[in-house]
Design a protein around this motif. Sequence first.
Motif, PDB file in Angstrom:
ATOM      1  N   THR A 150      29.825 -33.619  11.753  1.00  0.00           N
ATOM      2  CA  THR A 150      30.340 -34.061  13.049  1.00  0.00           C
ATOM      3  C   THR A 150      29.582 -33.318  14.131  1.00  0.00           C
ATOM      4  O   THR A 150      28.935 -32.289  13.880  1.00  0.00           O
ATOM      5  CB  THR A 150      31.835 -33.754  13.195  1.00  0.00           C
ATOM      6  N   GLU A 151      29.665 -33.824  15.357  1.00  0.00           N
ATOM      7  CA  GLU A 151      29.014 -33.136  16.466  1.00  0.00           C
ATOM      8  C   GLU A 151      29.611 -31.745  16.656  1.00  0.00           C
ATOM      9  O   GLU A 151      28.895 -30.767  16.920  1.00  0.00           O
ATOM     10  CB  GLU A 151      29.148 -33.957  17.746  1.00  0.00           C
ATOM     11  N   ALA A 152      30.929 -31.624  16.491  1.00  0.00           N
ATOM     12  CA  ALA A 152      31.588 -30.326  16.655  1.00  0.00           C
ATOM     13  C   ALA A 152      31.082 -29.328  15.624  1.00  0.00           C
ATOM     14  O   ALA A 152      30.856 -28.147  15.941  1.00  0.00           O
ATOM     15  CB  ALA A 152      33.101 -30.497  16.539  1.00  0.00           C
ATOM     16  N   GLN A 153      30.891 -29.778  14.385  1.00  0.00           N
ATOM     17  CA  GLN A 153      30.385 -28.877  13.345  1.00  0.00           C
ATOM     18  C   GLN A 153      28.962 -28.422  13.676  1.00  0.00           C
ATOM     19  O   GLN A 153      28.621 -27.243  13.496  1.00  0.00           O
ATOM     20  CB  GLN A 153      30.405 -29.591  11.996  1.00  0.00           C
ATOM     21  N   ALA A 154      28.130 -29.335  14.165  1.00  0.00           N
ATOM     22  CA  ALA A 154      26.756 -28.976  14.530  1.00  0.00           C
ATOM     23  C   ALA A 154      26.743 -27.961  15.664  1.00  0.00           C
ATOM     24  O   ALA A 154      25.978 -26.991  15.644  1.00  0.00           O
ATOM     25  CB  ALA A 154      25.986 -30.229  14.926  1.00  0.00           C
ATOM     26  N   ARG A 155      27.605 -28.168  16.647  1.00  0.00           N
ATOM     27  CA  ARG A 155      27.639 -27.244  17.780  1.00  0.00           C
ATOM     28  C   ARG A 155      28.171 -25.872  17.358  1.00  0.00           C
ATOM     29  O   ARG A 155      27.756 -24.842  17.899  1.00  0.00           O
ATOM     30  CB  ARG A 155      28.477 -27.832  18.914  1.00  0.00           C
ATOM     31  N   GLU A 156      29.061 -25.842  16.400  1.00  0.00           N
ATOM     32  CA  GLU A 156      29.571 -24.563  15.917  1.00  0.00           C
ATOM     33  C   GLU A 156      28.477 -23.799  15.173  1.00  0.00           C
ATOM     34  O   GLU A 156      28.358 -22.580  15.308  1.00  0.00           O
ATOM     35  CB  GLU A 156      30.781 -24.781  15.008  1.00  0.00           C
ATOM     36  N   LEU A 157      27.668 -24.502  14.372  1.00  0.00           N
ATOM     37  CA  LEU A 157      26.555 -23.842  13.698  1.00  0.00           C
ATOM     38  C   LEU A 157      25.574 -23.288  14.716  1.00  0.00           C
ATOM     39  O   LEU A 157      25.088 -22.160  14.582  1.00  0.00           O
ATOM     40  CB  LEU A 157      25.843 -24.830  12.767  1.00  0.00           C
ATOM     41  N   GLU A 158      25.290 -24.068  15.760  1.00  0.00           N
ATOM     42  CA  GLU A 158      24.389 -23.598  16.817  1.00  0.00           C
ATOM     43  C   GLU A 158      24.964 -22.364  17.500  1.00  0.00           C
ATOM     44  O   GLU A 158      24.245 -21.382  17.754  1.00  0.00           O
ATOM     45  CB  GLU A 158      24.178 -24.719  17.834  1.00  0.00           C
ATOM     46  N   ALA A 159      26.263 -22.382  17.772  1.00  0.00           N
ATOM     47  CA  ALA A 159      26.906 -21.235  18.419  1.00  0.00           C
ATOM     48  C   ALA A 159      26.894 -20.008  17.513  1.00  0.00           C
ATOM     49  O   ALA A 159      26.702 -18.877  17.974  1.00  0.00           O
ATOM     50  CB  ALA A 159      28.341 -21.597  18.807  1.00  0.00           C
TER      51      ALA A 159
ATOM     52  N   PHE B 288      18.682 -29.852  19.756  1.00  0.00           N
ATOM     53  CA  PHE B 288      19.662 -30.933  19.759  1.00  0.00           C
ATOM     54  C   PHE B 288      20.640 -30.711  18.621  1.00  0.00           C
ATOM     55  O   PHE B 288      20.248 -30.695  17.447  1.00  0.00           O
ATOM     56  CB  PHE B 288      18.979 -32.292  19.609  1.00  0.00           C
ATOM     57  N   ALA B 289      21.896 -30.533  18.954  1.00  0.00           N
ATOM     58  CA  ALA B 289      22.948 -30.356  17.948  1.00  0.00           C
ATOM     59  C   ALA B 289      23.772 -31.628  17.874  1.00  0.00           C
ATOM     60  O   ALA B 289      24.270 -32.122  18.897  1.00  0.00           O
ATOM     61  CB  ALA B 289      23.832 -29.166  18.309  1.00  0.00           C
ATOM     62  N   GLY B 290      23.913 -32.188  16.673  1.00  0.00           N
ATOM     63  CA  GLY B 290      24.690 -33.409  16.517  1.00  0.00           C
ATOM     64  C   GLY B 290      24.664 -33.903  15.092  1.00  0.00           C
ATOM     65  O   GLY B 290      24.175 -33.234  14.177  1.00  0.00           O
ATOM     66  N   THR B 291      25.188 -35.090  14.891  1.00  0.00           N
ATOM     67  CA  THR B 291      25.185 -35.704  13.569  1.00  0.00           C
ATOM     68  C   THR B 291      23.793 -36.271  13.275  1.00  0.00           C
ATOM     69  O   THR B 291      22.944 -36.411  14.172  1.00  0.00           O
ATOM     70  CB  THR B 291      26.202 -36.846  13.499  1.00  0.00           C
ATOM     71  N   ALA B 292      23.566 -36.639  12.024  1.00  0.00           N
ATOM     72  CA  ALA B 292      22.294 -37.256  11.655  1.00  0.00           C
ATOM     73  C   ALA B 292      22.051 -38.519  12.465  1.00  0.00           C
ATOM     74  O   ALA B 292      20.923 -38.792  12.905  1.00  0.00           O
ATOM     75  CB  ALA B 292      22.285 -37.566  10.154  1.00  0.00           C
TER      76      ALA B 292
ATOM     77  N   ARG C  73      18.916 -20.175  24.774  1.00  0.00           N
ATOM     78  CA  ARG C  73      18.213 -21.452  24.711  1.00  0.00           C
ATOM     79  C   ARG C  73      16.835 -21.291  24.073  1.00  0.00           C
ATOM     80  O   ARG C  73      16.404 -22.113  23.263  1.00  0.00           O
ATOM     81  CB  ARG C  73      18.073 -22.041  26.120  1.00  0.00           C
ATOM     82  N   LEU C  74      16.145 -20.218  24.444  1.00  0.00           N
ATOM     83  CA  LEU C  74      14.816 -19.988  23.881  1.00  0.00           C
ATOM     84  C   LEU C  74      14.899 -19.537  22.433  1.00  0.00           C
ATOM     85  O   LEU C  74      13.984 -19.796  21.645  1.00  0.00           O
ATOM     86  CB  LEU C  74      14.067 -18.940  24.710  1.00  0.00           C
ATOM     87  N   GLY C  75      15.987 -18.864  22.080  1.00  0.00           N
ATOM     88  CA  GLY C  75      16.162 -18.406  20.704  1.00  0.00           C
ATOM     89  C   GLY C  75      16.254 -19.553  19.720  1.00  0.00           C
ATOM     90  O   GLY C  75      15.934 -19.399  18.545  1.00  0.00           O
ATOM     91  N   GLY C  76      16.663 -20.734  20.201  1.00  0.00           N
ATOM     92  CA  GLY C  76      16.777 -21.877  19.319  1.00  0.00           C
ATOM     93  C   GLY C  76      15.443 -22.518  18.987  1.00  0.00           C
ATOM     94  O   GLY C  76      15.296 -23.109  17.923  1.00  0.00           O
ATOM     95  N   GLY C  77      14.468 -22.436  19.888  1.00  0.00           N
ATOM     96  CA  GLY C  77      13.203 -23.116  19.621  1.00  0.00           C
ATOM     97  C   GLY C  77      12.070 -22.714  20.533  1.00  0.00           C
ATOM     98  O   GLY C  77      11.103 -23.464  20.678  1.00  0.00           O
ATOM     99  N   ARG C  78      12.192 -21.538  21.173  1.00  0.00           N
ATOM    100  CA  ARG C  78      11.124 -20.997  22.016  1.00  0.00           C
ATOM    101  C   ARG C  78      10.672 -21.995  23.082  1.00  0.00           C
ATOM    102  O   ARG C  78       9.490 -22.077  23.408  1.00  0.00           O
ATOM    103  CB  ARG C  78       9.925 -20.560  21.157  1.00  0.00           C
ATOM    104  N   GLY C  79      11.622 -22.739  23.646  1.00  0.00           N
ATOM    105  CA  GLY C  79      11.293 -23.665  24.715  1.00  0.00           C
ATOM    106  C   GLY C  79      11.221 -25.116  24.286  1.00  0.00           C
ATOM    107  O   GLY C  79      11.185 -26.012  25.137  1.00  0.00           O
ATOM    108  N   HIS C  80      11.188 -25.397  22.974  1.00  0.00           N
ATOM    109  CA  HIS C  80      11.250 -26.780  22.522  1.00  0.00           C
ATOM    110  C   HIS C  80      12.684 -27.295  22.653  1.00  0.00           C
ATOM    111  O   HIS C  80      13.642 -26.520  22.696  1.00  0.00           O
ATOM    112  CB  HIS C  80      10.785 -26.895  21.071  1.00  0.00           C
ATOM    113  N   ARG C  81      12.812 -28.597  22.686  1.00  0.00           N
ATOM    114  CA  ARG C  81      14.126 -29.206  22.896  1.00  0.00           C
ATOM    115  C   ARG C  81      15.005 -29.005  21.665  1.00  0.00           C
ATOM    116  O   ARG C  81      14.627 -29.358  20.550  1.00  0.00           O
ATOM    117  CB  ARG C  81      13.960 -30.702  23.180  1.00  0.00           C
TER     118      ARG C  81
END
Length: 461
Positions: free
Chosen positions: A281-290, A369-373, A359-367
Amino acid sequence: MTHRTYRTPLHLNAFLIAAGHHEAAWRLPESPASGGTDLAHYANLARIAERGKLDSVFYADGPMLMGDPGRRPGSKLEPTVLLTALAAVTSRIGLIATASTSYNEPYNLARRFASVDHVSGGRAGWNIVTTAGADAARNFSLDDAPPHRDRYLRAAEFVEVATKLWDSWADDAVLGDKELGVHARADRVRRIDHRGPHFRVDGPLNVQRSPQGYPLLVQAGSSEDGKDFAARYAEAVFTAQQTLEEGIAFYKDVKDRAAAAGRNPEGIRILPGIVPVIGDTEAQARELEAELDRLIRPEYGKRQLATTLRINPDDLDLDAELPAEIPGEDEIEGAKSRYTLVVGLARRERLTVRQLIGRLGGGRGHRTFAGTAEQVADTIEHWYDAGAADGFNIMPAVLPSGLELFVDRVVPILQERGLFRTEYTGATLREHYGLPRPANRLFETVDSSEGHLGIALTNTP
């Protein structure tokens, strides 16, 4: 999403980096702390990408230890050695690696990449970089890197020399005629006799022309000089674009520059980076990102950000926005495009330093995106449909799980939508990218009236 017949198939490259692209990925139990030198780890990733029928895998590199070794895994294998090893455990997927034009010589590098192309059966690609920063320069008896413009001038001549070396053997040079005792026709192997401001190279190369003619040429700089360089030489461009509008503008800019340089714009594939964090789910993806963001140590990120901005770390307050007074882009000699991206992101979204580090820690400036497949597939299709990309540089936040989720969940959706191949139809990296094998600039073969090959030599500058 609106479905239609697409102009060309989507292209997908997997950007492999130790434990994953998120700054804190290595701290998760699944990620090998020594992933940067673990051949079994990289072999597994390459096989996963090949299972998904991806065009290629990409291994970035630099001739120095990048950043604080306490921050994240920084140890790296020499890239052409790694590609050679991966060629032995895969059969179809393309193999791309970075090598610097500032700290190599054309002959040695042309030989290494031609060797990889032979060993892999025509699957090699070279990501051409100029390498900024004093850290690398001081590993090569220099006090600092040459100025930005000078590095690109050297890079342009470097690529000219390398391609001439790859062309120094005609495709039909090797006969292998045991009865006549003639291995190769001497008149089909030529010196290049290059004389330029940076290099004096006689040639020919001591490796015959490779299956692709020469490796796929990739570029990743987005500065003005970088875009001009891409327009002249690149066949694939890896880029970092945060918004759809920026992606469309970059795509059009590079294609227009290519046309102005006398090239067919369709001969360049543009692949923005995307860091997908995938959940049920989108919520699960955002929790992993957090969760990943919580594992970032801000003191490391603060020092890294200060290095990018060319300021003192003490001038950065974690809970305030960037200082009003920081160097302008014109004052930055290295990594101009990354500097512009970071400052633009911070100013546009009014991020605090702590938020920017996240934000940079996720991809050093690349976009990121957290969500479902399905949502990841939607955003890929939307960017592709809007004319912002010919494909994507997939940068999983965590490896190997992030790549497995992309291959097993996102790729089937893209295949169902008719966007992506279900099987490989070609054998070489150029065939995967839908690009022709380059003609040999030093030999032009024509059929004579007697039915044998005639020769004309063009010594291009």
